[in-house]
Design a protein around this motif. Structure first.
Motif, PDB file in Angstrom:
ATOM      1  N   GLY A 122      -1.840  -5.649  19.321  1.00 28.32           N
ATOM      2  CA  GLY A 122      -0.584  -5.435  20.025  1.00 28.32           C
ATOM      3  C   GLY A 122      -0.422  -6.394  21.192  1.00 28.32           C
ATOM      4  N   MET A 123      -1.515  -6.663  21.899  1.00 25.46           N
ATOM      5  CA  MET A 123      -1.475  -7.604  23.018  1.00 25.46           C
ATOM      6  C   MET A 123      -1.264  -9.028  22.508  1.00 25.46           C
ATOM      7  N   VAL A 124      -1.909  -9.363  21.390  1.00 28.27           N
ATOM      8  CA  VAL A 124      -1.719 -10.687  20.780  1.00 28.27           C
ATOM      9  C   VAL A 124      -0.253 -10.872  20.386  1.00 28.27           C
ATOM     10  N   ASP A 125       0.345  -9.842  19.787  1.00 24.19           N
ATOM     11  CA  ASP A 125       1.751  -9.915  19.378  1.00 24.19           C
ATOM     12  C   ASP A 125       2.660 -10.162  20.587  1.00 24.19           C
ATOM     13  N   ALA A 126       2.410  -9.426  21.673  1.00 23.66           N
ATOM     14  CA  ALA A 126       3.258  -9.544  22.855  1.00 23.66           C
ATOM     15  C   ALA A 126       3.145 -10.925  23.483  1.00 23.66           C
ATOM     16  N   SER A 131      -9.003  -0.827  15.264  1.00 25.32           N
ATOM     17  CA  SER A 131      -8.524  -0.989  16.633  1.00 25.32           C
ATOM     18  C   SER A 131      -9.723  -1.155  17.565  1.00 25.32           C
ATOM     19  N   SER A 132      -9.986  -2.381  17.944  1.00 23.00           N
ATOM     20  CA  SER A 132     -11.132  -2.665  18.796  1.00 23.00           C
ATOM     21  C   SER A 132     -10.809  -2.343  20.244  1.00 23.00           C
ATOM     22  N   PRO A 179       7.373 -10.575  17.109  1.00 20.18           N
ATOM     23  CA  PRO A 179       6.295 -10.015  16.286  1.00 20.18           C
ATOM     24  C   PRO A 179       6.820  -9.305  15.041  1.00 20.18           C
ATOM     25  N   SER A 180       6.058  -9.398  13.968  1.00 21.91           N
ATOM     26  CA  SER A 180       6.441  -8.726  12.728  1.00 21.91           C
ATOM     27  C   SER A 180       6.546  -7.216  12.932  1.00 21.91           C
ATOM     28  N   SER A 181       5.759  -6.682  13.890  1.00 21.89           N
ATOM     29  CA  SER A 181       5.808  -5.239  14.157  1.00 21.89           C
ATOM     30  C   SER A 181       7.196  -4.828  14.645  1.00 21.89           C
ATOM     31  N   VAL A 226      17.150 -12.272  27.593  1.00 17.37           N
ATOM     32  CA  VAL A 226      16.855 -11.734  26.261  1.00 17.37           C
ATOM     33  C   VAL A 226      15.626 -10.844  26.379  1.00 17.37           C
ATOM     34  N   GLN A 227      15.738  -9.602  25.928  1.00 19.46           N
ATOM     35  CA  GLN A 227      14.648  -8.640  26.067  1.00 19.46           C
ATOM     36  C   GLN A 227      14.234  -8.077  24.710  1.00 19.46           C
ATOM     37  N   HIS A 228      12.902  -8.087  24.469  1.00 20.78           N
ATOM     38  CA  HIS A 228      12.334  -7.500  23.258  1.00 20.78           C
ATOM     39  C   HIS A 228      11.338  -6.414  23.654  1.00 20.78           C
ATOM     40  N   LEU A 229      11.118  -5.464  22.748  1.00 19.02           N
ATOM     41  CA  LEU A 229      10.118  -4.418  22.939  1.00 19.02           C
ATOM     42  C   LEU A 229       9.047  -4.576  21.870  1.00 19.02           C
ATOM     43  N   VAL A 230       7.782  -4.630  22.306  1.00 18.36           N
ATOM     44  CA  VAL A 230       6.669  -4.834  21.373  1.00 18.36           C
ATOM     45  C   VAL A 230       5.702  -3.661  21.488  1.00 18.36           C
ATOM     46  N   SER A 231       5.415  -3.026  20.363  1.00 14.18           N
ATOM     47  CA  SER A 231       4.508  -1.880  20.362  1.00 14.18           C
ATOM     48  C   SER A 231       3.067  -2.327  20.578  1.00 14.18           C
ATOM     49  N   VAL A 232       2.380  -1.640  21.498  1.00 17.13           N
ATOM     50  CA  VAL A 232       0.952  -1.895  21.723  1.00 17.13           C
ATOM     51  C   VAL A 232       0.196  -0.601  21.440  1.00 17.13           C
ATOM     52  N   ALA A 233       0.763   0.228  20.569  1.00 18.25           N
ATOM     53  CA  ALA A 233       0.135   1.506  20.231  1.00 18.25           C
ATOM     54  C   ALA A 233      -0.987   1.294  19.236  1.00 18.25           C
ATOM     55  N   ARG A 234      -2.036   2.069  19.399  1.00 23.00           N
ATOM     56  CA  ARG A 234      -3.148   2.021  18.455  1.00 23.00           C
ATOM     57  C   ARG A 234      -2.723   2.738  17.185  1.00 23.00           C
ATOM     58  N   SER A 235      -2.907   2.090  16.053  1.00 18.66           N
ATOM     59  CA  SER A 235      -2.352   2.619  14.805  1.00 18.66           C
ATOM     60  C   SER A 235      -3.350   3.382  13.931  1.00 18.66           C
ATOM     61  N   SER A 236      -4.649   3.341  14.270  1.00 22.47           N
ATOM     62  CA  SER A 236      -5.623   3.992  13.373  1.00 22.47           C
ATOM     63  C   SER A 236      -6.027   5.358  13.906  1.00 22.47           C
ATOM     64  N   ALA A 237      -7.228   5.454  14.474  1.00 21.30           N
ATOM     65  CA  ALA A 237      -7.757   6.744  14.896  1.00 21.30           C
ATOM     66  C   ALA A 237      -6.987   7.299  16.100  1.00 21.30           C
ATOM     67  N   PRO A 238      -6.905   8.651  16.202  1.00 22.03           N
ATOM     68  CA  PRO A 238      -6.223   9.249  17.345  1.00 22.03           C
ATOM     69  C   PRO A 238      -6.924   8.886  18.647  1.00 22.03           C
TER      70      PRO A 238
END
Length: 303
Positions: free
Chosen positions: A22-26, A101-102, A236-238, A258-270
């Motif tokens: 998520g950080m890489v995407d942003a 998710s490291s 980002p593709s996300s 110009v403003q974009h929103l990029v998800s940095v949510a962890r997608s695997s384990a809770p």
């Protein structure tokens, strides 16, 4: 130098992030060329990364402290340092494992003013990186963004549609005109080169694409194509898959935001940011912002 000696230096910031991708995407969203320097500013509220070109284009990534699993800030004031954006992104990519998710720790400064990164949740191996920093050459230019009037001149369009429109308008070395008009409520993108190419987004007609629209008088400005394209070239593709929208605002003097929103949510384990019902806290969003200065053009309709 031993880790205990490094700890004794009392770094300005120690933080942990559980979604490296998520950080890489942003950060990649503001990477419009291969060799690119960035300025990183630290504060108690989070991390801001700034990139600029020619005094006409500025990109910012806001990583709020809520995005991090841990955020220990002890500095006085707001430390700023320069870094190669490409090197920073490439280093982060080494910590990103597909489907996993490291958890990484980011620390600044190291014993020689480096930016330090290390994995903290891998039982098999530990990844460690040091990124050399430098004193920023210049102070970021003040975009001084102000509303163009009592009613904001803005519109929100699906990120995928915005990127497609700008890609379709490619006229290298030329400019793109953006026009907003209240009657009929619409946004027009027009490119001029060997011919004219125009894309119209009609509010109320294309509500699936043009999500929101605010305009009380006609306004038109031209922007260099290469700068405008930089604002969408690495969305980002996300953001595309999540069908997010991008907001564009024209301020006083034609300054474009110009403003974009990029998800940095962890997608695997809770994890603590997602409850048992799977609700994801809205704070797990990185904000990406661009400012583009208009071209000087006496023929444009100004406010």
């Amino acid at each position: 130098m031993s880790s205990s000696a490094i700890d004794a230096e009392a770094p300005d910031l120690v933080c942990q992030l559980d979604n490296v991708q998520g950080m890489v995407d942003a950060l990649s969203a503001v990477r419009w060329k291969r060799q690119q320097d960035a300025v990183i500013e630290l504060s108690e509220h989070g991390i801001v990364l700034i990139v600029e070109e020619s005094g006409c284009l500025q990109g910012k990534v806001y990583l709020k402290r809520e995005l991090f699993m841990q955020y220990e800030y002890t500095a006085q004031g707001r430390p700023r340092f320069g870094v190669s954006l490409g090197l920073f992104v490439d280093c982060l990519n080494t910590f990103s494992v597909p489907g996993h998710s490291s958890l990484i720790e980011i620390r600044y400064p190291g014993p020689d003013m480096e930016l330090l990164l290390k994995s903290v949740d891998s039982p098999d191996a530990s990844i460690y990186a040091e990124i050399r920093t430098k004193i920023p050459d210049t102070i970021s230019w003040d975009y001084n963004f102000e509303p163009a009037g009592s009613t904001p001149l803005s519109f929100t369009v699906k990120s995928a549609a915005l990127k497609e429109a700008i890609d379709d308008l490619e006229w290298p070395g030329s400019s793109i005109q953006i026009k907003l008009q209240p009657d009929p409520p619409s946004v027009t993108f027009k490119g001029e080169g060997h011919g004219d190419l125009q894309i119209d987004l009609m509010y109320y007609v294309n509500t699936d694409l043009l999500i929101a629209f605010n305009c009380d008088h006609e306004v038109s400005y031209r922007y260099k194509y290469k700068f405008l394209r930089a604002t969408t070239s690495n969305i980002p593709s996300s953001a595309i898959k999540e069908n997010r929208g991008s907001k564009l605002t024209i301020g006083r003097g034609g300054m474009l935001k110009v403003q974009h929103l990029v998800s940095v949510a962890r997608s695997s384990a809770p994890h603590p940011h997602i409850d048992s019902a799977g609700y994801q806290q809205p704070s797990r969003i990185a904000f990406v912002e661009f400012f583009v200065k208009p071209e000087e053009d006496e023929d444009t309709v100004n406010d």
